[in-house]
Design a protein around this motif. Sequence first.
Motif, PDB file in Angstrom:
ATOM      1  N   GLY A 130     -24.711  21.869  41.029  1.00  0.00           N
ATOM      2  CA  GLY A 130     -26.067  22.599  41.350  1.00  0.00           C
ATOM      3  C   GLY A 130     -26.541  22.863  42.833  1.00  0.00           C
ATOM      4  N   PHE A 131     -25.976  21.967  43.450  1.00  0.00           N
ATOM      5  CA  PHE A 131     -26.546  22.021  45.072  1.00  0.00           C
ATOM      6  C   PHE A 131     -25.433  23.022  45.557  1.00  0.00           C
ATOM      7  N   ALA A 132     -24.171  22.938  45.236  1.00  0.00           N
ATOM      8  CA  ALA A 132     -23.168  24.140  45.491  1.00  0.00           C
ATOM      9  C   ALA A 132     -23.544  25.453  45.385  1.00  0.00           C
ATOM     10  N   GLN A 133     -24.277  25.548  44.128  1.00  0.00           N
ATOM     11  CA  GLN A 133     -24.744  26.898  43.703  1.00  0.00           C
ATOM     12  C   GLN A 133     -25.658  27.436  44.706  1.00  0.00           C
ATOM     13  N   LEU A 134     -26.519  26.609  44.970  1.00  0.00           N
ATOM     14  CA  LEU A 134     -27.646  27.034  45.823  1.00  0.00           C
ATOM     15  C   LEU A 134     -27.078  27.382  47.234  1.00  0.00           C
ATOM     16  N   ALA A 135     -25.998  26.900  47.570  1.00  0.00           N
ATOM     17  CA  ALA A 135     -25.279  27.219  48.804  1.00  0.00           C
ATOM     18  C   ALA A 135     -24.627  28.301  48.746  1.00  0.00           C
ATOM     19  N   GLY A 136     -24.148  29.038  47.675  1.00  0.00           N
ATOM     20  CA  GLY A 136     -23.478  29.820  47.581  1.00  0.00           C
ATOM     21  C   GLY A 136     -22.051  29.983  46.913  1.00  0.00           C
ATOM     22  N   PHE A 137     -21.836  28.640  46.404  1.00  0.00           N
ATOM     23  CA  PHE A 137     -20.438  28.321  45.902  1.00  0.00           C
ATOM     24  C   PHE A 137     -20.660  28.060  44.443  1.00  0.00           C
ATOM     25  N   ASP A 138     -19.459  28.587  43.515  1.00  0.00           N
ATOM     26  CA  ASP A 138     -19.617  28.495  42.173  1.00  0.00           C
ATOM     27  C   ASP A 138     -19.201  26.954  41.805  1.00  0.00           C
ATOM     28  N   ARG A 139     -18.811  26.100  42.765  1.00  0.00           N
ATOM     29  CA  ARG A 139     -18.397  24.825  42.664  1.00  0.00           C
ATOM     30  C   ARG A 139     -18.521  23.852  44.059  1.00  0.00           C
ATOM     31  N   PRO A 140     -18.559  22.813  43.842  1.00  0.00           N
ATOM     32  CA  PRO A 140     -18.418  21.917  45.014  1.00  0.00           C
ATOM     33  C   PRO A 140     -17.293  22.185  46.120  1.00  0.00           C
ATOM     34  N   ILE A 141     -17.339  22.189  47.212  1.00  0.00           N
ATOM     35  CA  ILE A 141     -16.154  22.535  48.162  1.00  0.00           C
ATOM     36  C   ILE A 141     -15.776  21.262  48.686  1.00  0.00           C
ATOM     37  N   LEU A 142     -14.255  21.161  49.168  1.00  0.00           N
ATOM     38  CA  LEU A 142     -13.639  20.130  49.772  1.00  0.00           C
ATOM     39  C   LEU A 142     -14.427  20.041  51.272  1.00  0.00           C
ATOM     40  N   HIS A 143     -14.604  18.691  51.754  1.00  0.00           N
ATOM     41  CA  HIS A 143     -15.046  18.602  52.977  1.00  0.00           C
ATOM     42  C   HIS A 143     -13.918  19.051  54.100  1.00  0.00           C
ATOM     43  N   GLY A 144     -14.566  19.802  55.090  1.00  0.00           N
ATOM     44  CA  GLY A 144     -13.481  20.094  56.176  1.00  0.00           C
ATOM     45  C   GLY A 144     -12.817  19.346  56.854  1.00  0.00           C
ATOM     46  N   LEU A 145     -13.288  17.942  56.991  1.00  0.00           N
ATOM     47  CA  LEU A 145     -12.461  16.953  57.565  1.00  0.00           C
ATOM     48  C   LEU A 145     -11.538  16.352  56.611  1.00  0.00           C
ATOM     49  N   CYS A 146     -11.646  16.857  55.331  1.00  0.00           N
ATOM     50  CA  CYS A 146     -10.717  16.161  54.511  1.00  0.00           C
ATOM     51  C   CYS A 146      -9.401  17.322  54.305  1.00  0.00           C
ATOM     52  N   THR A 147      -9.644  18.496  54.378  1.00  0.00           N
ATOM     53  CA  THR A 147      -8.597  19.209  54.887  1.00  0.00           C
ATOM     54  C   THR A 147      -7.928  19.056  56.234  1.00  0.00           C
ATOM     55  N   TYR A 148      -8.634  18.566  57.263  1.00  0.00           N
ATOM     56  CA  TYR A 148      -8.261  18.152  58.404  1.00  0.00           C
ATOM     57  C   TYR A 148      -7.378  17.067  58.418  1.00  0.00           C
TER      58      TYR A 148
END
Length: 282
Positions: free
Chosen positions: A193-211
Amino acid sequence: MAINPSAVGSTSAPTESSWTTKDSLLYAVGIGGGTNDLAFTTENSMNVDQRAYPTQAVVLGDASGAFANIGSFNPAMLVHGEQAIVLHRELPVEGTVFTVGEVTAVWDKGSGAVVEVTSRSSTADGEALFDKVMSVFIRGEGGFGGERGPSGPRNAAPEGVAPDEEVTLATREDQALIYRLSGDRNPLHSDPGFAQLAGFDRPILHGLCTYGFTGRALLDRLCDGDPSRFRSMEGRFTSPVFPGEPLTIRMWRSGADAALFTTHGGDDRVVLDAGRVSFDPA
């Protein structure tokens, strides 16, 4: 709300923080370490000493106090821009550091402001352990008449040149739920729900996890898996990643002790660029 460009040079009070061997294990599985990485994911395997991934430095040493000096802004408008780490020696699997953060730049990009914070973490006896440099872009906070700062390509990967090394790593559908246990509990990475409020259809991965995934690949291919050889890493976040998406890391060696790199999502879009890593030669 307004950014305070005169904050450059201001520092936070020293902050003490500690981590345990369990924290190091949790970080390791949070960035995808598994049964092929027992030196990082276990502490009691026969004839295997536990070690820490170099990129674990990003979750250690609290420099958040430095942001108290930069003025007021809407935190929802802040995105992580770039991240760099410098290791002065191998990161221990447990320890305590004292960290001081300093605002080292405030740039006016017109549509927003870029704030750079540099932190230095040392042991109780004053030995430097690691430094970090992070920059954030705060949308809507530009236009205050400050310097624009550096622009243009930095650490650009060679065009039309095949990488010297390339590796693809799988991320799990629940990767963000594991990684968040290392400290970043932002619901953007866990609450649909929070991710959708931010404009994403589902939660995204942490940038620092990608790092961290990227750091694992660099460590394996350029340092033969030996974290004592890993010296520094920097990169710029360019696109969000969704849990479950594969990550492909491409590396171009530049001499015996450094390489440039990019990280790509499942559709080959660049998710981390301006990448450079340095290491001790074999």
